[in-house]
Structure formats: C-alpha cells, structure tokens
Scaffold this motif. Structure first.
Motif, PDB file in Angstrom:
ATOM      1  N   SER A  47      -0.605   2.435  -3.837  1.00 25.67           N
ATOM      2  CA  SER A  47      -1.151   1.529  -2.822  1.00 25.67           C
ATOM      3  C   SER A  47      -2.635   1.777  -2.608  1.00 25.67           C
ATOM      4  CB  SER A  47      -0.398   1.729  -1.498  1.00 25.67           C
ATOM      5  OG  SER A  47      -0.946   0.940  -0.469  1.00 25.67           O
ATOM      6  N   GLY A  48      -3.402   0.709  -2.628  1.00 31.53           N
ATOM      7  CA  GLY A  48      -4.833   0.787  -2.384  1.00 31.53           C
ATOM      8  C   GLY A  48      -5.688   0.780  -3.628  1.00 31.53           C
ATOM      9  N   LEU A  49      -5.099   1.091  -4.785  1.00 31.19           N
ATOM     10  CA  LEU A  49      -5.892   1.146  -6.011  1.00 31.19           C
ATOM     11  C   LEU A  49      -6.261  -0.265  -6.475  1.00 31.19           C
ATOM     12  CD1 LEU A  49      -4.145   3.963  -8.105  1.00 31.19           C
ATOM     13  CD2 LEU A  49      -6.289   4.082  -6.820  1.00 31.19           C
ATOM     14  N   PRO A  50      -7.491  -0.457  -6.974  1.00 29.86           N
ATOM     15  CA  PRO A  50      -7.910  -1.789  -7.413  1.00 29.86           C
ATOM     16  C   PRO A  50      -7.326  -2.166  -8.761  1.00 29.86           C
ATOM     17  CG  PRO A  50      -9.662  -0.214  -7.828  1.00 29.86           C
ATOM     18  CD  PRO A  50      -8.578   0.524  -7.089  1.00 29.86           C
ATOM     19  N   LEU A  90      -7.686  12.967  -6.688  1.00 31.34           N
ATOM     20  CA  LEU A  90      -8.666  11.956  -7.060  1.00 31.34           C
ATOM     21  C   LEU A  90      -8.191  11.234  -8.311  1.00 31.34           C
ATOM     22  CD1 LEU A  90     -11.967  14.070  -6.819  1.00 31.34           C
ATOM     23  CD2 LEU A  90     -11.017  12.556  -5.047  1.00 31.34           C
ATOM     24  N   VAL A  91      -8.500   9.945  -8.422  1.00 28.38           N
ATOM     25  CA  VAL A  91      -8.283   9.213  -9.665  1.00 28.38           C
ATOM     26  C   VAL A  91      -9.476   8.307  -9.910  1.00 28.38           C
ATOM     27  CG1 VAL A  91      -5.754   9.206  -9.479  1.00 28.38           C
ATOM     28  CG2 VAL A  91      -7.065   7.268  -8.586  1.00 28.38           C
ATOM     29  N   GLY A 119      -0.851   8.973   1.948  1.00 32.01           N
ATOM     30  CA  GLY A 119       0.024   8.156   1.123  1.00 32.01           C
ATOM     31  C   GLY A 119      -0.621   6.898   0.588  1.00 32.01           C
ATOM     32  N   ARG A 120      -1.937   6.771   0.749  1.00 31.91           N
ATOM     33  CA  ARG A 120      -2.643   5.578   0.282  1.00 31.91           C
ATOM     34  C   ARG A 120      -3.953   6.001  -0.372  1.00 31.91           C
ATOM     35  NH1 ARG A 120      -2.971   0.094   1.170  1.00 31.91           N
ATOM     36  NH2 ARG A 120      -5.059  -0.800   1.181  1.00 31.91           N
ATOM     37  N   TRP A 121      -4.347   5.302  -1.420  1.00 27.73           N
ATOM     38  CA  TRP A 121      -5.609   5.584  -2.096  1.00 27.73           C
ATOM     39  C   TRP A 121      -6.735   4.864  -1.378  1.00 27.73           C
ATOM     40  CZ3 TRP A 121      -5.584   9.285  -5.739  1.00 27.73           C
ATOM     41  CH2 TRP A 121      -4.345   9.606  -6.310  1.00 27.73           C
TER      42      TRP A 121
END
Length: 575
Positions: A523-526, A541-542, A554-556
C-alpha cells in the motif's frame, strides 16, 4: 517474547495460504524432537477426545492426528487409536512433522487409509526447524478391527501435528552462540514446548551446541560444560548451575554469561529478566558485572547493534545520498564523480569508515573502494558485479563477480576469493547479502526452478584465513521470481518476490530457517518495488518508480511526510 518469536507467531498464520498451492517431497519421514511436553500450563493444552464407538477408519486416522496436540506425557489418548501392540511400542517423543490443516484422508482399501498433506516442515531432536521443499507429503496407515472398532496398526514414530496446534504448543526461541570475533551473539532458532521446562531446555540446547548448518561458523564457549541441575526461576531471576568447565584453554567466562543471558532473557513463560550463573556453586561475575546479570550488562554482544549514524543510503544519478533529505555523503562519491549503480558502507568503532560501490559501463563492471568521505579506487572488475554487502563484525565488502565467483575485499587489502562449493549446482548468484553478524549470507540464485533465496553459513579458517560459504539452503521454496533480499535483523529476512496469484512483485518476511513466511503490504507504492534495504531497528526502504519509499505503520510513505518522493535507486543501510 524474543524478537524473532513475536514476529514468527504474528506472521505464521499466513504460511498455509502461501503454501497451499505447492507440494512437498513424497514419503517425507517424520523427524526427531526430544523436548517432552512436560510442565505445560493447562491454558495451552486442548486435550483430545477418546475414540468414538463406530468411528470409520478415516475418522480414526484424523482423530489420531488431532490427538498429537495433547500436552499429557506419552499421549495416552492418541494410543487409544492404536491396536494393542502398536499402542505399547509407539515412540511418541521421537519426531514431529508439521502439516497444514487442509489435508486429505482417503480410504484406499479395506483397512487402508492414506493421508495427503502440505508439509510445512520438520523439527529435529534439538528443536531445529527445517522448511519443507515442494512436493506431496503422504502417509499410508493400515487398520484392523479390535473388538469391533478400527485401530491403527502401523503408526509412524513421532507426531504428525497440525500447524495451529504446533504454533499453540511450541515457542520459537533463539539459542545464542558466538561469532568468530567473539563480539556478537548469533541466533540459532529452536522450537521448544511451552512451560516450566523451557529455561532448562534452552541451556541444554546451548551446551549441546549449534545446529548442523550453523556449527562451523560459530563458537560455543559452553561446549563440554555440564548443567548441574535444572534451571530454577524465582520471580524474574533464573539461576543456572554449571560444572565441568575445563581450566585449559582459559574459559571465556564473559562470553558464557552473554550466551546464557541473551538466550534466557527472551523467555516469557516464565518471564526472565535477571540471570545468576554459578560455577561449582560459586557465582560467575566477569568484568565486574553484578551477581544478577541482565541484558544491559552484555549489551556489547547485541546481535543487532547498528551504527548510531547508520541512516539509509541510496543512489541518485550515480551519487550516494542519505535518508531522509537526500543529502549527499561527504567526498567525491556524494558528488557523483564515480557514477555508481550500487554501494555499501561499513562501520568501524561505531563510525562509518569504508565505502564500496559498483560502476557499470560499456566495458563491464568495476568495484571501487576507499574511506567513507574520501577517494575511491578500482579494486575489482568483471562482466558483472553484484551490489556490495558488508557486515558489522569486519571491515570488508563482499560481491559476486560474473554470477559465479564470490569475492571479499578487506578495507585497504586486495580482493580475496570466497569458496562456495554448493553454488555451482544451484545456478547463477544474482544478489548477495551478509547478515549483521557476518556469520550467514543470503543469496538470490537463478536456477532451474527460477530465482530463489538461499541462506548459507560463512566459515573462516583460523589456520590459513580461507573463507567458505557453505551449505546454501532454500529458505522460501514457495517463492519464485525473487529479485532482492535483505536482513531485517540477525534472524530474519525481507524478500522481494513475484506474487504467485498476480503478476507483481511483493515484499515478504521470513525467518532465517524458513519459518513464518508472510507477505508485506504494498500500500502506498507508486509501482512495483525493484530493490530493498532493511536493517535492525530501521524502517524498511524500497525503490519503486525510480524513487525511494519507507515502510511506516504498514504503509509505504515518502521519506519526508507530505513531500514529493525523492528520486533514487539501490537503497542500503550501513553495517
């Protein structure tokens, strides 16, 4: 509860979902475990029922498996499902195979029943879990009529236990040994029955020694020592009475105490805060520690210690920058002079000191190395070089050259080969990551079954300085399409892998032994993540969409809340 225990228990419920579409080896034997279910609190046990008159052969087999979850010594209810002779001879304490709840019991002939299941894994005599490979687990039972009721005549020695029952009865506990530099304790995961016997069981596991996979990579100062009596616990203080400590070579008393305190303080049933160590009746208090020792007395042995200034780093347009503002690191590497694709930073004395990076161009790949903040010089070249990796216990970087050669580069020294005897038979190594303590390495290998993550043990020869990465083991056989891996701490990993249900890349967490595989939210990743960085007590980190994201709640989210994502790739943490 230990760090790994809390993570594993919270995540294990997801394992069955992840393995339900896979299989495990045919005729996999039950494996031994010696920890008897003695002293288990009543709240833990849900005692099975005796056989119901008129039950079918299939029902008898199912209820026999259910009865494995008994907390009563020798499993008397389970024996009621057996014919008289087998009931007397069955060795209930010689093994456990952990299976999923969605298993099949089918009558194949009169008095013949076959059980087919997903095998999650097995546990050896000292509580060492081994994750199951893909395949089908089967067990053939024969039954006969005894006084008009079906009874089993060929029970396999040991227990076949459903995963929820195993999770309810057994705690994951780390037995701690020492890394070769004697500077950190190294976790060796074990699974022990809950109850008052746990403290004694933990110390017995320490004295017996590390698991076979880890043994060559660690030291055990407790080897040869005897436990004079069971470990006693009063309040939150455990007392360990030892004897038989040899005089030569000089005993490593501080290391022994660190082992015991780090191993016992993680228990919660009973909760242990203080440890008293007695040798032949006299308290051991090395280095002036108090009689009642705590984890704070041995904080220097922390398996997951990180540099104070070990913030996240990443690459942006060839330059090395830092979290959260995107500030460049000092020196030419921060200016982008070297055009790096990936990098790693090692610390010495708690200070960032050694930087290595990989540059790729038309001529191939080059590994550069030098002081953090200073000039870097080429030290290795090849057609391809993996992102470098470092550990906290030695100032050196490791890489894979051309997918087949492991090379380590000590700070200020020439490159040196690392033998990996099991690698050629597995495939091409694409990613290499050392554990924080430097005793293990995780490797993403592209082989016949796709890109899988393996863990091996780093073995260093005291005689000639040779280094070997031994016994690469697949720790997540249900995952394929793995693209990256990192160490969340000294006992668990985060993995980027393909989702079997959808065409996407998903983060997963898993224990170093393969226990507790579970997905992490995206969740949150583009877009799909392409690389990750994790470290003890640090936010994951990613890189996704050529920007850097961190996991929070629980969210990026972006590195600076409410701000635009910062451009970057190849994140990493110093060690």
């Amino acid at each position: 509860m230990s760090r790994r225990a809390s993570v594993a228990l919270a995540l294990l419920t997801a394992v069955l979902t992840l393995v339900s579409c896979s299989t495990v080896p045919t005729d996999s034997a039950t494996v031994l475990i010696t920890q008897a279910p003695a002293g288990v609190p009543e709240a833990v046990g849900i005692e099975p029922v005796a056989p119901v008159p008129g039950a079918s052969a299939e029902e008898i087999v199912r209820q026999f498996i259910d009865a494995a979850a008994s907390t009563v010594r020798r499993h008397p209810v389970a024996r009621q499902y057996l014919a008289p002779g087998p009931a007397e001879n069955w060795q209930d304490d010689s093994g456990i195979s952990v299976i999923g709840t969605d298993y099949a019991v089918v009558t194949t002939d009169e008095g013949a029943v076959t059980v087919t299941a997903n095998l999650l894994g097995t546990v050896d005599p000292r509580g060492v879990f081994t994750v199951a490979e893909r395949g089908v687990f089967t067990r053939d039972f024969t039954l006969e009529q005894v006084d008009g009721e079906w009874r089993i005549t060929n029970p396999p020695d040991g227990l076949i236990m459903l995963e929820p029952d195993f999770r309810r009865l057994y705690d994951p506990v780390d037995a701690y040994f020492l890394d070769p530099t004697l500077s950190r304790v190294v976790p060796d995961p074990r699974y022990l029955i809950r109850g008052e016997s746990q403290p004694t069981a933990v110390v017995e596991r320490l004295i017996t020694g590390p698991s076979a996979a880890l043994a060559a990579g660690v030291l055990n100062p407790l080897s040869g020592v005897e436990l004079s009596s069971t470990v006693t616990v009063e309040g939150q203080t455990a007392t360990v009475e030892l004897s038989g400590l040899p005089a030569e070579p000089a005993p490593l008393l501080a290391e022994i105490c660190a082992q015991l305190v780090w191993s016992l303080q993680q228990l919660v049933r009973p909760r242990i805060v203080n440890v008293v160590v007695l040798l032949d009746g006299e308290p051991i208090t090395p280095d002036g520690v108090p009689r009642q020792q705590t984890i704070e007395d041995w904080a220097s042995f922390d398996p997951d210690a990180v540099p104070v200034d070990g913030v996240g780093h990443y690459i942006d347009s060839g330059a090395v920058e830092t979290v959260p503002q995107g500030d460049p690191v000092p020196g030419p590497a921060g200016e982008g002079r070297y055009g790096l694709d990936s990098a790693a930073v090692a610390a010495a004395g708690g200070q960032l000191s050694f930087l290595t990076g990989v540059r790729t161009d038309e001529a191939g790949a080059t590994l550069l190395a030098g002081p953090y903040g200073g000039e870097l010089a080429p030290v290795l070249s090849g057609a391809s070089i993996s992102a470098p990796t470092v550990a906290a216990t030695r100032t050196e970087a490791w890489v894979v050259r051309d997918g087949t050669e492991l090379v380590r580069v000590p700070a200020g020294g020439p490159p040196q080969p690392v033998a990996a005897p099991t690698l050629p038979g597995l495939g091409r190594a694409e990613v290499l990551q050392l554990s924080p303590d430097g005793v293990r390495a995780a490797v993403v290998i592209d082989g016949a079954q796709g890109r899988r993550v393996h863990v091996g043990t780093v073995v260093r020869s005291a005689d000639d300085g040779a280094v070997v990465l031994r016994d690469l083991r697949d720790v997540a056989p249900t995952l394929a399409g793995v693209i990256d891996v990192g160490w969340r701490d000294s006992g668990s990993l985060m993995v980027l892998a393909g989702d079997a249900g959808e065409d996407r890349i998903v983060p997963y967490t898993v224990g170093v032994d393969g226990w507790g595989l579970a997905p992490v939210s995206t969740s949150g990743l583009p877009s799909q993540p392409t690389a990750l960085a994790v470290a003890p007590s640090r936010q994951a980190l990613v890189s996704a969409g050529a920007t850097i994201w961190q996991l929070a709640g629980g969210r990026w989210v972006t590195l600076v809340r409410g701000a635009e994502p910062l451009p970057g790739t190849a994140p990493f943490y110093p060690s």
